[in-house]
Design a protein around this motif. Structure first.
Motif, PDB file in Angstrom:
ATOM      1  N   ILE A 123       0.846  -1.196   0.000  1.00 56.30           N
ATOM      2  CA  ILE A 123       0.000   0.000   0.000  1.00 56.30           C
ATOM      3  C   ILE A 123       0.885   1.251   0.000  1.00 56.30           C
ATOM      4  CG2 ILE A 123      -1.941  -1.133   1.150  1.00 56.30           C
ATOM      5  CD1 ILE A 123       0.173   1.276   3.109  1.00 56.30           C
ATOM      6  N   VAL A 124       0.253   2.381  -0.346  1.00 54.16           N
ATOM      7  CA  VAL A 124       0.901   3.684  -0.209  1.00 54.16           C
ATOM      8  C   VAL A 124      -0.125   4.651   0.368  1.00 54.16           C
ATOM      9  CG1 VAL A 124       0.418   4.236  -2.648  1.00 54.16           C
ATOM     10  CG2 VAL A 124       2.142   5.544  -1.383  1.00 54.16           C
ATOM     11  N   PHE A 125       0.234   5.321   1.459  1.00 51.72           N
ATOM     12  CA  PHE A 125      -0.630   6.305   2.103  1.00 51.72           C
ATOM     13  C   PHE A 125      -0.451   7.651   1.405  1.00 51.72           C
ATOM     14  CE2 PHE A 125       0.552   3.295   5.512  1.00 51.72           C
ATOM     15  CZ  PHE A 125      -0.713   2.880   5.915  1.00 51.72           C
ATOM     16  N   MET A 126      -1.576   8.306   1.040  1.00 54.97           N
ATOM     17  CA  MET A 126      -1.501   9.572   0.314  1.00 54.97           C
ATOM     18  C   MET A 126      -2.550  10.550   0.821  1.00 54.97           C
ATOM     19  SD  MET A 126      -0.861   8.341  -3.650  1.00 54.97           S
ATOM     20  CE  MET A 126      -0.972  10.037  -4.232  1.00 54.97           C
ATOM     21  N   ASN A 127      -2.261  11.828   0.639  1.00 54.81           N
ATOM     22  CA  ASN A 127      -3.201  12.896   0.943  1.00 54.81           C
ATOM     23  C   ASN A 127      -4.299  12.931  -0.124  1.00 54.81           C
ATOM     24  OD1 ASN A 127      -4.037  15.888   0.430  1.00 54.81           O
ATOM     25  ND2 ASN A 127      -3.212  15.896   2.511  1.00 54.81           N
ATOM     26  N   ALA A 128      -5.537  13.222   0.286  1.00 56.41           N
ATOM     27  CA  ALA A 128      -6.668  13.221  -0.655  1.00 56.41           C
ATOM     28  C   ALA A 128      -6.453  14.213  -1.790  1.00 56.41           C
ATOM     29  CB  ALA A 128      -7.957  13.548   0.091  1.00 56.41           C
ATOM     30  N   GLU A 129      -5.883  15.384  -1.498  1.00 57.52           N
ATOM     31  CA  GLU A 129      -5.640  16.380  -2.541  1.00 57.52           C
ATOM     32  C   GLU A 129      -4.653  15.872  -3.574  1.00 57.52           C
ATOM     33  OE1 GLU A 129      -4.454  20.050  -0.811  1.00 57.52           O
ATOM     34  OE2 GLU A 129      -6.296  20.321   0.341  1.00 57.52           O
ATOM     35  N   ASP A 130      -3.617  15.170  -3.130  1.00 57.17           N
ATOM     36  CA  ASP A 130      -2.634  14.626  -4.071  1.00 57.17           C
ATOM     37  C   ASP A 130      -3.245  13.522  -4.923  1.00 57.17           C
ATOM     38  OD1 ASP A 130      -0.451  16.268  -3.346  1.00 57.17           O
ATOM     39  OD2 ASP A 130      -0.017  15.002  -1.615  1.00 57.17           O
ATOM     40  N   ILE A 131      -4.095  12.701  -4.327  1.00 52.82           N
ATOM     41  CA  ILE A 131      -4.761  11.644  -5.098  1.00 52.82           C
ATOM     42  C   ILE A 131      -5.565  12.261  -6.238  1.00 52.82           C
ATOM     43  CG2 ILE A 131      -6.520   9.834  -4.998  1.00 52.82           C
ATOM     44  CD1 ILE A 131      -5.638   9.312  -2.093  1.00 52.82           C
ATOM     45  N   ALA A 132      -6.324  13.313  -5.917  1.00 50.19           N
ATOM     46  CA  ALA A 132      -7.141  13.966  -6.949  1.00 50.19           C
ATOM     47  C   ALA A 132      -6.265  14.669  -7.974  1.00 50.19           C
ATOM     48  CB  ALA A 132      -8.104  14.944  -6.288  1.00 50.19           C
ATOM     49  N   ARG A 133      -5.236  15.373  -7.508  1.00 45.97           N
ATOM     50  CA  ARG A 133      -4.385  16.154  -8.409  1.00 45.97           C
ATOM     51  C   ARG A 133      -3.668  15.267  -9.408  1.00 45.97           C
ATOM     52  NH1 ARG A 133       0.962  17.442  -8.053  1.00 45.97           N
ATOM     53  NH2 ARG A 133       1.122  16.580  -5.934  1.00 45.97           N
ATOM     54  N   LEU A 134      -3.268  14.063  -8.990  1.00 42.73           N
ATOM     55  CA  LEU A 134      -2.525  13.161  -9.870  1.00 42.73           C
ATOM     56  C   LEU A 134      -3.447  12.238 -10.665  1.00 42.73           C
ATOM     57  CD1 LEU A 134       0.416  12.215  -7.447  1.00 42.73           C
ATOM     58  CD2 LEU A 134       0.463  13.826  -9.358  1.00 42.73           C
ATOM     59  N   GLY A 135      -4.762  12.453 -10.541  1.00 44.75           N
ATOM     60  CA  GLY A 135      -5.707  11.650 -11.307  1.00 44.75           C
ATOM     61  C   GLY A 135      -5.795  10.212 -10.858  1.00 44.75           C
ATOM     62  N   LEU A 136      -5.606   9.974  -9.576  1.00 49.90           N
ATOM     63  CA  LEU A 136      -5.652   8.617  -9.033  1.00 49.90           C
ATOM     64  C   LEU A 136      -6.960   8.401  -8.283  1.00 49.90           C
ATOM     65  CD1 LEU A 136      -1.996   8.590  -7.624  1.00 49.90           C
ATOM     66  CD2 LEU A 136      -2.773   7.815  -9.871  1.00 49.90           C
ATOM     67  N   ALA A 137      -7.138   7.214  -7.771  1.00 50.86           N
ATOM     68  CA  ALA A 137      -8.364   6.892  -7.040  1.00 50.86           C
ATOM     69  C   ALA A 137      -8.017   6.171  -5.756  1.00 50.86           C
ATOM     70  CB  ALA A 137      -9.274   6.016  -7.899  1.00 50.86           C
ATOM     71  N   ASN A 138      -8.745   6.509  -4.697  1.00 53.17           N
ATOM     72  CA  ASN A 138      -8.567   5.806  -3.436  1.00 53.17           C
ATOM     73  C   ASN A 138      -8.867   4.320  -3.641  1.00 53.17           C
ATOM     74  OD1 ASN A 138      -8.109   5.476  -0.676  1.00 53.17           O
ATOM     75  ND2 ASN A 138     -10.273   5.757  -0.177  1.00 53.17           N
ATOM     76  N   GLY A 139      -7.926   3.467  -3.283  1.00 53.26           N
ATOM     77  CA  GLY A 139      -8.068   2.034  -3.503  1.00 53.26           C
ATOM     78  C   GLY A 139      -7.509   1.570  -4.832  1.00 53.26           C
ATOM     79  N   GLY A 140      -7.127   2.502  -5.687  1.00 54.65           N
ATOM     80  CA  GLY A 140      -6.573   2.131  -6.988  1.00 54.65           C
ATOM     81  C   GLY A 140      -5.144   1.654  -6.896  1.00 54.65           C
ATOM     82  N   SER A 141      -4.638   1.157  -8.016  1.00 53.78           N
ATOM     83  CA  SER A 141      -3.288   0.600  -8.076  1.00 53.78           C
ATOM     84  C   SER A 141      -2.321   1.612  -8.688  1.00 53.78           C
ATOM     85  CB  SER A 141      -3.275  -0.681  -8.906  1.00 53.78           C
ATOM     86  OG  SER A 141      -1.998  -1.275  -8.911  1.00 53.78           O
ATOM     87  N   VAL A 142      -1.142   1.757  -8.062  1.00 60.37           N
ATOM     88  CA  VAL A 142      -0.154   2.718  -8.548  1.00 60.37           C
ATOM     89  C   VAL A 142       1.232   2.091  -8.557  1.00 60.37           C
ATOM     90  CG1 VAL A 142      -1.436   4.745  -7.757  1.00 60.37           C
ATOM     91  CG2 VAL A 142       0.251   3.673  -6.241  1.00 60.37           C
ATOM     92  N   ASP A 143       2.120   2.734  -9.313  1.00 63.13           N
ATOM     93  CA  ASP A 143       3.540   2.415  -9.302  1.00 63.13           C
ATOM     94  C   ASP A 143       4.286   3.581  -8.666  1.00 63.13           C
ATOM     95  OD1 ASP A 143       2.896   0.138 -10.775  1.00 63.13           O
ATOM     96  OD2 ASP A 143       3.330   1.128 -12.693  1.00 63.13           O
ATOM     97  N   LEU A 144       5.304   3.301  -7.896  1.00 61.20           N
ATOM     98  CA  LEU A 144       6.219   4.316  -7.390  1.00 61.20           C
ATOM     99  C   LEU A 144       7.520   4.210  -8.167  1.00 61.20           C
ATOM    100  CD1 LEU A 144       5.822   4.175  -3.488  1.00 61.20           C
ATOM    101  CD2 LEU A 144       4.478   5.436  -5.163  1.00 61.20           C
ATOM    102  N   ARG A 145       8.012   5.360  -8.633  1.00 64.54           N
ATOM    103  CA  ARG A 145       9.255   5.383  -9.404  1.00 64.54           C
ATOM    104  C   ARG A 145      10.165   6.479  -8.855  1.00 64.54           C
ATOM    105  NH1 ARG A 145      10.317   8.316 -13.983  1.00 64.54           N
ATOM    106  NH2 ARG A 145       8.083   8.776 -14.221  1.00 64.54           N
ATOM    107  N   THR A 146      11.416   6.138  -8.624  1.00 62.97           N
ATOM    108  CA  THR A 146      12.370   7.086  -8.066  1.00 62.97           C
ATOM    109  C   THR A 146      12.573   8.255  -9.016  1.00 62.97           C
ATOM    110  OG1 THR A 146      13.473   5.230  -6.983  1.00 62.97           O
ATOM    111  CG2 THR A 146      14.680   7.313  -7.081  1.00 62.97           C
ATOM    112  N   ALA A 147      12.552   9.477  -8.464  1.00 64.98           N
ATOM    113  CA  ALA A 147      12.620  10.687  -9.296  1.00 64.98           C
ATOM    114  C   ALA A 147      14.015  11.290  -9.353  1.00 64.98           C
ATOM    115  CB  ALA A 147      11.631  11.730  -8.773  1.00 64.98           C
ATOM    116  N   ILE A 148      14.998  10.661  -8.714  1.00 69.14           N
ATOM    117  CA  ILE A 148      16.382  11.128  -8.784  1.00 69.14           C
ATOM    118  C   ILE A 148      17.259   9.966  -9.234  1.00 69.14           C
ATOM    119  CG2 ILE A 148      16.089  12.888  -6.998  1.00 69.14           C
ATOM    120  CD1 ILE A 148      17.401  10.926  -5.021  1.00 69.14           C
ATOM    121  N   ASP A 149      18.467  10.301  -9.719  1.00 69.00           N
ATOM    122  CA  ASP A 149      19.425   9.264 -10.114  1.00 69.00           C
ATOM    123  C   ASP A 149      18.767   8.223 -11.008  1.00 69.00           C
ATOM    124  OD1 ASP A 149      21.678   7.720 -10.372  1.00 69.00           O
ATOM    125  OD2 ASP A 149      21.591   6.889  -8.349  1.00 69.00           O
TER     126      ASP A 149
END
Length: 800
Positions: free
Chosen positions: A711-737
């Motif tokens: 799981i990944v815990f997220m703020n409701a505003e960030d979920i909406a801003r990134l076009g995601l859904a509570n309970g949906g599936s996501v990938d995390l990708r490193t943004a440096i290096d």
């Protein structure tokens, strides 16, 4: 395999307190699951008691005056996990190749139970097979002699006793190596680097009585309900006395909000709960320096205002600016005036005991409130309110944990905590000290007796005098540097005294690919884990006694010693029957490896193994001031206090004083490789059902998660801003290096009370996201609490 996660995970808010019936139920469940419903309670009655054993999980203290039960839910889980009736015996390994076991989950590997026999990997059938102890030691010694000392790393986890740790570092140094990486490198090394620069002590200065004597507690970035639940009793006592507890933490953690004491029948039957935090401030990932600067700025400017108004005339002070535009600061000034205070800061203490104040104060005054608010995630009013509470307290106990040390600016965070303490002389007096809460039992103690890669921190001249050899003087490898050496092919041998190295470190995928190129891997352990099934060309797993088990040697049943988070040494005596007659103690295994490798020496290895009091005598000879009358005081109620000059306001620093040290910036400078607007700052977390890399199960009761860790815990505003859904599936990708792609896929989004711009997920599942070079520059502690990541909708369903 056993205890797989539920097919349909349950995600729902948890409304209960920390402790209470939920903890009682969890203890009962783990005792039944590990088949010790009768033996378990008998053992737990001795846990953390004066003549009993020290808990094998957290590093909290053994008190002089004990409660009827001195264990918590997680401590009970750790005990049940170690004395389980399950066995990973030769028949288990005969059924499974290591290639097959590589696909198993961490929980399922450890859940097989206790290792019972020494095992050697057979490349012909890809299985661990039983081996005679003598043959194992002979081959290990032979292989080590073929390697250069610089090619071998001697890793230590936090659970090893002082006796085993002392023998282990001596073995490594007599072999010729200072490569002594340990778990402290990955958790509180920022403390070990930062506090000596600030106050001349490598550990916190607090003692248990400070909880009774303090008039205020500042609690920073440590989840007591999961990481050190026994401390909740001390916090509850303080809260019941009306002591304000001011908390700074990324998430709203239940243990920092309210607590029901499972040992209080009145609370359990009536529903009474104790509110813990009187003020709770959610600081953004990486915002700690800014938040602490804001509090210090409010204190300094309130003191300036008193000076400018003529209420205080401090010798040598120049005119200072006054800005009371914040309503909170107006209230702050009014409270100071009402108390008829002449100053906010302790100028006498600052003049007599510190250096660097003027530079630090100037930096605090210069920061704009808007910038401090943006970086910290707190408002000016919140920081001013915290400052007011701090200023109105006669004594303040500052407690902090790995939420601040495991960051790119971890040492700066520690400096800022010390700066806050120094402003009002909140160090070195009853009720006013710094408490650095360690994450693992005796991780602090092993450093005290010489487990360090830094030759300047080890008593090399004394070791040379006592044992008639020339210790190596070159700087060894820390954990991160060991990983670098393995990736480059420069390391060829790896000896591990406990732990699960491959799951604890960053850069997981690359490290697992490089690991089989090691010539020799030796794992001294109680239970099977991933670091055992991925192995070198020659691989041994050597089963050892756990701390809870009776350690019978030639002179009788033995005791060992442990150092707690508050720098007290405690005796520990095992009570359980060993899991197998084939198991040997850590000191016995270390001694036999040393003899097989080094040959004849002036170290009485056999005498030490026969009687551990002889090891303690050796420790006392090596560190006479620290361990005076060690054996005589071993089971002294409350423990043996480690001498710390800073507790007496004696500063063992280059300046001879405590130092205000001013960080150069508020937040790390990240080279984001992509659209920075879509970046969230990730912190990794421990669940309610794990201890470090040990996963007891798939429940995180306090956060309302059951049946999954993906799981990944997220703020409701960030979920909406990134076009995601509570309970949906996501990938995390490193943004440096991004020269190497680092991604963890199929995580379930959970809407949670977390500051916007931040997210959180469990470790070790998310360790593959962390580049090896992503660490504090001075301490080299991996920045597991702060990593820029992209969160994107996944093409696959959540992989629970």
């Amino acid at each position: 395999m056993t205890a797989a996660p539920k097919t349909h995970p349950s995600i729902k808010p948890y409304d209960g307190p920390a402790g209470g019936w939920g903890s009682a139920k969890a203890v009962g469940e783990i005792l039944l699951r590990e088949h010790i419903p009768a033996a378990g309670p008998t053992l737990l009655a001795h846990q953390n008691k004066p003549d009993g054993y020290m808990c094998v999980s957290c590093a909290w203290a053994k008190p002089a005056k004990t409660r009827p039960l001195e264990f918590c839910e997680n401590g009970a889980k750790a005990t049940a996990w170690e004395v389980t009736h399950r066995k990973a015996d030769p028949s288990f390994f005969a059924k499974h190749t290591l290639s097959e076991l590589e696909a198993w989950r961490d929980h399922d590997l450890e859940e097989q139970g206790r290792l019972t026999h020494p095992m050697r990997w057979n490349p012909a059938n890809d299985r661990y097979e039983p081996v005679d102890w003598t043959a194992a030691f002979e081959e290990i010694g032979k292989e080590l002699r073929l390697l250069s000392p610089r090619q071998v790393d001697f890793y230590t986890s936090g659970r090893a006793s002082l006796e085993a740790s002392y023998m282990y570092q001596l073995f490594a140094r007599m072999f010729g190596s200072n490569n002594l990486p340990d778990s402290s490198n990955m958790c509180h090394e920022s403390t070990s680097v930062g506090l000596p620069e600030s106050i001349g002590a490598s550990v916190g200065t607090a003692i248990l009585s400070d909880f009774q004597n303090t008039s205020c507690i500042f609690y920073i970035a440590q989840n007591v309900g999961t990481s050190s639940p026994r401390m909740l009793h001390d916090l509850q006592d303080a809260a019941d006395r009306g002591v304000p507890i001011v908390t700074f933490n990324l998430l709203r953690e239940r243990g920092l909000e309210r607590f029901k004491n499972p040992q209080a029948p009145g609370e359990m039957l009536t529903g009474k709960e104790t509110p813990i935090s009187s003020e709770y401030y959610q600081v953004k990932n990486g915002g700690d320096v800014a938040a602490l600067f804001g509090i210090c700025k409010a204190l300094i400017e309130a003191d300036d205002a008193l000076h400018s108004s003529g209420a205080s005339k401090v010798a040598g002070d120049d005119d200072r600016p006054q800005d009371l535009s914040s309503a909170a600061e107006v209230a702050f000034a009014a409270s100071i005036a009402a108390a008829d205070k002449k100053h906010v800061l302790d100028h006498d203490f600052i003049r007599q005991h510190t250096t660097g104040f003027e530079e630090f104060a100037a930096a605090a005054r210069a920061y704009e409130w808007g910038e401090l608010e943006r970086v910290s995630g707190l408002t000016r009013a919140q920081m001013s309110q915290a400052a007011q509470t701090y200023a109105n307290a006669q004594t303040v106990l500052i407690i902090y944990g790995m939420g601040v040390t495991q960051q790119v600016m971890g040492v700066d965070n520690v400096h800022m905590i010390a700066n806050l303490a120094l402003l009002r002389g909140n160090i070195g007096k009853p009720g006013a000290n710094i408490c650095a809460v360690r994450g693992h039992s005796n991780v602090q103690g092993q450093r005290t007796v010489g487990i360090t890669e830094k030759p300047g921190l080890a008593p090399l001249d004394k070791l040379a005098e006592l044992y008639h050899f020339e210790p190596p003087r070159w700087t060894g490898r820390s954990t991160v540097e060991t990983c670098e050496a393995i990736l480059k092919g420069e390391a060829r041998g790896f000896i591990s005294l406990g732990g699960n190295f491959l799951r604890a470190i960053p850069e997981t995928e690359a490290m697992e690919a490089a690991w089989p190129k090691l010539r020799l891997t030796v794992q001294i352990a109680t239970k099977l884990n991933r670091s055992h099934v991925i192995h070198g060309e020659i691989a041994y797993v050597l089963p050892c006694l756990g701390r809870i088990e009776i350690d019978q040697q030639e002179s009788g049943a033995q005791a060992v010693s442990i150092e707690s988070s508050i720098a007290h040494f405690h005796g520990s005596r095992g009570r359980a029957t060993p899991a197998s007659q084939e198991i040997r103690s850590e000191p016995a295994i270390i001694a036999e490896m040393a003899k097989a490798t080094l040959g004849a020496s002036d170290v009485p290895w056999d005498r030490w193994v026969a009687d551990y009091s002889e090891i303690r005598n050796a420790i006392e000879r090596t560190y006479p001031e620290t361990f005076k009358n060690f054996n005589e005081r071993l089971f002294q109620p409350g423990g043996i206090p480690r001498p710390l000059p800073a507790r007496e306001r004696k500063w063992v620093t280059k300046t001879g004083k405590a130092n205000f040290i001013t960080p150069e910036r508020l937040f790390p400078q990240f080279d984001i490789q992509g659209d920075a607007r879509n970046v969230l700052h990730l912190s990794t977390l421990r669940s309610n059902d794990q201890f470090n890399t040990t996963i007891y199960g798939y429940s995180d009761r306090f956060r309302g998660v059951d049946g999954t860790r993906r799981i990944v815990f997220m703020n409701a505003e960030d979920i909406a801003r990134l076009g995601l859904a509570n309970g949906g599936s996501v990938d995390l990708r490193t943004a440096i290096d991004t020269s190497v792609s680092r991604q963890v896929s199929g995580l379930r989004v959970i809407e949670y009370n977390i500051p916007n711009g931040c997210c959180a997920a469990y470790y070790p599942e998310c360790n593959p996201l962390f580049p090896l070079g992503h660490h504090d520059a001075k301490s080299k502690t991996p920045s597991y609490k702060l990593l820029p990541v992209f969160v994107t909708r996944s093409e696959i369903a959540p992989t629970d």
